[in-house]
Scaffold this motif. Structure first.
Motif, mmCIF file in Angstrom:
data_model
loop_
_atom_site.group_PDB
_atom_site.id
_atom_site.type_symbol
_atom_site.label_atom_id
_atom_site.label_comp_id
_atom_site.label_asym_id
_atom_site.label_seq_id
_atom_site.Cartn_x
_atom_site.Cartn_y
_atom_site.Cartn_z
ATOM 1 N N LEU A 47 0.833 -1.198 0.000
ATOM 2 C CA LEU A 47 0.000 0.000 0.000
ATOM 3 C C LEU A 47 0.868 1.249 0.000
ATOM 4 O O LEU A 47 0.579 2.221 -0.713
ATOM 5 C CB LEU A 47 -0.925 -0.016 1.224
ATOM 6 C CG LEU A 47 -2.197 0.835 1.106
ATOM 7 C CD1 LEU A 47 -3.262 0.319 2.063
ATOM 8 C CD2 LEU A 47 -1.923 2.298 1.405
ATOM 9 N N ARG A 48 1.951 1.241 0.772
ATOM 10 C CA ARG A 48 2.851 2.403 0.781
ATOM 11 C C ARG A 48 3.517 2.584 -0.578
ATOM 12 O O ARG A 48 3.703 3.724 -1.046
ATOM 13 C CB ARG A 48 3.903 2.256 1.881
ATOM 14 C CG ARG A 48 3.343 2.409 3.283
ATOM 15 C CD ARG A 48 4.457 2.605 4.310
ATOM 16 N NE ARG A 48 3.934 2.679 5.658
ATOM 17 C CZ ARG A 48 3.398 3.758 6.212
ATOM 18 N NH1 ARG A 48 3.306 4.887 5.507
ATOM 19 N NH2 ARG A 48 2.948 3.739 7.449
ATOM 20 N N ARG A 49 3.866 1.489 -1.226
ATOM 21 C CA ARG A 49 4.480 1.576 -2.559
ATOM 22 C C ARG A 49 3.483 2.140 -3.559
ATOM 23 O O ARG A 49 3.849 2.981 -4.400
ATOM 24 C CB ARG A 49 4.970 0.197 -2.999
ATOM 25 C CG ARG A 49 6.244 -0.261 -2.283
ATOM 26 C CD ARG A 49 6.558 -1.702 -2.591
ATOM 27 N NE ARG A 49 6.767 -1.923 -4.018
ATOM 28 C CZ ARG A 49 6.809 -3.131 -4.587
ATOM 29 N NH1 ARG A 49 6.632 -4.216 -3.827
ATOM 30 N NH2 ARG A 49 7.020 -3.246 -5.880
ATOM 31 N N LEU A 50 2.231 1.686 -3.476
ATOM 32 C CA LEU A 50 1.204 2.224 -4.373
ATOM 33 C C LEU A 50 1.027 3.719 -4.144
ATOM 34 O O LEU A 50 0.954 4.502 -5.096
ATOM 35 C CB LEU A 50 -0.128 1.499 -4.143
ATOM 36 C CG LEU A 50 -0.269 0.098 -4.736
ATOM 37 C CD1 LEU A 50 -1.585 -0.529 -4.283
ATOM 38 C CD2 LEU A 50 -0.193 0.139 -6.258
ATOM 39 N N ALA A 55 1.923 9.212 -6.185
ATOM 40 C CA ALA A 55 2.311 10.566 -5.764
ATOM 41 C C ALA A 55 1.351 11.133 -4.720
ATOM 42 O O ALA A 55 1.034 12.322 -4.720
ATOM 43 C CB ALA A 55 2.406 11.511 -6.967
ATOM 44 N N CYS A 56 0.887 10.270 -3.823
ATOM 45 C CA CYS A 56 0.019 10.718 -2.723
ATOM 46 C C CYS A 56 0.907 11.154 -1.562
ATOM 47 O O CYS A 56 1.605 10.340 -0.967
ATOM 48 C CB CYS A 56 -0.916 9.595 -2.278
ATOM 49 S SG CYS A 56 -1.967 10.055 -0.879
ATOM 50 N N THR A 57 0.889 12.444 -1.248
ATOM 51 C CA THR A 57 1.766 12.995 -0.212
ATOM 52 C C THR A 57 1.036 13.233 1.111
ATOM 53 O O THR A 57 1.631 13.721 2.067
ATOM 54 C CB THR A 57 2.377 14.320 -0.686
ATOM 55 O OG1 THR A 57 1.325 15.243 -0.999
ATOM 56 C CG2 THR A 57 3.245 14.105 -1.923
ATOM 57 N N ASP A 58 -0.237 12.899 1.160
ATOM 58 C CA ASP A 58 -1.023 13.081 2.390
ATOM 59 C C ASP A 58 -0.755 11.887 3.307
ATOM 60 O O ASP A 58 -1.440 10.866 3.233
ATOM 61 C CB ASP A 58 -2.510 13.179 2.048
ATOM 62 C CG ASP A 58 -3.376 13.547 3.244
ATOM 63 O OD1 ASP A 58 -2.921 13.350 4.389
ATOM 64 O OD2 ASP A 58 -4.513 14.014 3.036
ATOM 65 N N GLN A 59 0.256 12.035 4.191
ATOM 66 C CA GLN A 59 0.688 10.915 5.016
ATOM 67 C C GLN A 59 -0.395 10.465 5.990
ATOM 68 O O GLN A 59 -0.554 9.271 6.260
ATOM 69 C CB GLN A 59 1.947 11.276 5.794
ATOM 70 C CG GLN A 59 2.620 10.092 6.463
ATOM 71 C CD GLN A 59 2.980 8.995 5.459
ATOM 72 O OE1 GLN A 59 3.605 9.247 4.429
ATOM 73 N NE2 GLN A 59 2.572 7.764 5.747
ATOM 74 N N GLU A 60 -1.164 11.419 6.517
ATOM 75 C CA GLU A 60 -2.241 11.065 7.445
ATOM 76 C C GLU A 60 -3.282 10.197 6.746
ATOM 77 O O GLU A 60 -3.782 9.220 7.316
ATOM 78 C CB GLU A 60 -2.890 12.339 8.001
ATOM 79 C CG GLU A 60 -3.887 12.070 9.108
ATOM 80 C CD GLU A 60 -4.505 13.345 9.663
ATOM 81 O OE1 GLU A 60 -5.125 13.276 10.750
ATOM 82 O OE2 GLU A 60 -4.374 14.397 9.012
#
Length: 267
Positions: A47-50, A55-60
């Protein structure tokens, strides 16, 4: 299913096809399709790799998705799988994971605050009629859903308070339960009387379920075949605004309790 929906949205926002996403992850396109259909799970690493590829930068938001993917447990509602429609299980699971609940009720007292007799009368009015065993299963399930521990805000119209789904005694008991629950620190009940201006904004019932982050909120609306779950960001924003507008034209909690008490005394 919600996790699957959000992963598909992230991929589409990145302008990637499922085949391209599969190549980046080193899996088959079929596996991506299964993940995005809710037919297969996904590990935290993948999931983190996806999220990185998308390019999803919303860590929360990513952390909330990971919690959804890895933190699932078998809740009490699983006892009803195969016995009740899946929407009943979905509602119970939403309640369980909610950060907060907001509701607008027009015709009925909401299920989370119903007495057993009131709930039974509501389910008994269903067409076609329910068999006795299924009716009691639905009533039992509804009572078990009422373990509300998160902030719950209800705006209820006078119409819902006055309609007698059963007899006078059942209505009186239901109003008494509303009064009792409205005293809880985490439950707020507001009433819209018939003679209060601004009713048009309250003409549509809804339940707004807060997620771990606003993007994962959900709106539940009753439809003829059961419940509809709404989760697009644009619609969620509109429903947030709608609730606040309805809340703004309602009586404050103290006056609302007085109003409910007056109705109960009239019975």
């Amino acid at each position: 299913m919600r996790l699957a929906t959000e992963l598909r949205r992230l991929r589409e926002a990145a302008g990637l096809t499922s085949r391209q996403a599969a190549a980046l992850l080193g899996v088959s396109p079929t596996q991506i399709t299964h993940i995005e259909s809710g037919l297969a799970g996904v590990s935290e690493e993948r999931l983190r790799r996806l999220a990185s590829h998308y390019a999803c930068t919303d860590q929360e938001f990513v952390d909330a998705l990971i919690a959804m993917a890895t933190g699932r447990t078998r809740g009490w509602w699983e006892e009803y799988r195969g016995l009740l429609p899946t929407s009943f299980l979905d509602l119970a699971e939403l309640d369980h994971h909610a950060a907060f609940l907001r509701e607008v009720a027009v015709l009925y007292v909401p299920g989370l605050l119903q007495t057993e007799d009131y709930a039974r009368a509501v389910f008994s009015s269903r067409v076609p009629e329910l068999a006795g065993e299924e009716l009691e299963l639905r009533v039992h399930h509804r009572m078990r859903r009422q373990q509300i521990v998160v902030p719950y805000e209800l705006v209820i119209h006078e119409c819902a308070l006055r309609i007698r789904v059963s007899d006078r005694a059942a209505s009186r008991a239901q109003l008494a339960k509303l009064l009792e629950l409205s005293e809880a620190d985490h439950i707020t009940v507001r009433v819209i009387p018939f003679d209060l201006d601004g009713f048009a904004r309250a003409a549509s019932a809804m339940t707004y379920v807060g997620g771990p982050v606003p993007k994962l909120d959900t709106v539940v609306r009753d439809v003829p075949h059961g419940s509809a779950f709404i989760d697009s960001e644009a619609q969620l924003g509109a429903f947030r605004t709608r609730f606040r507008k309805v809340e703004a034209v309602s009586l404050d909690p103290g006056r609302s309790r007085d109003f409910i008490d007056k109705l109960a005394r009239e019975l």
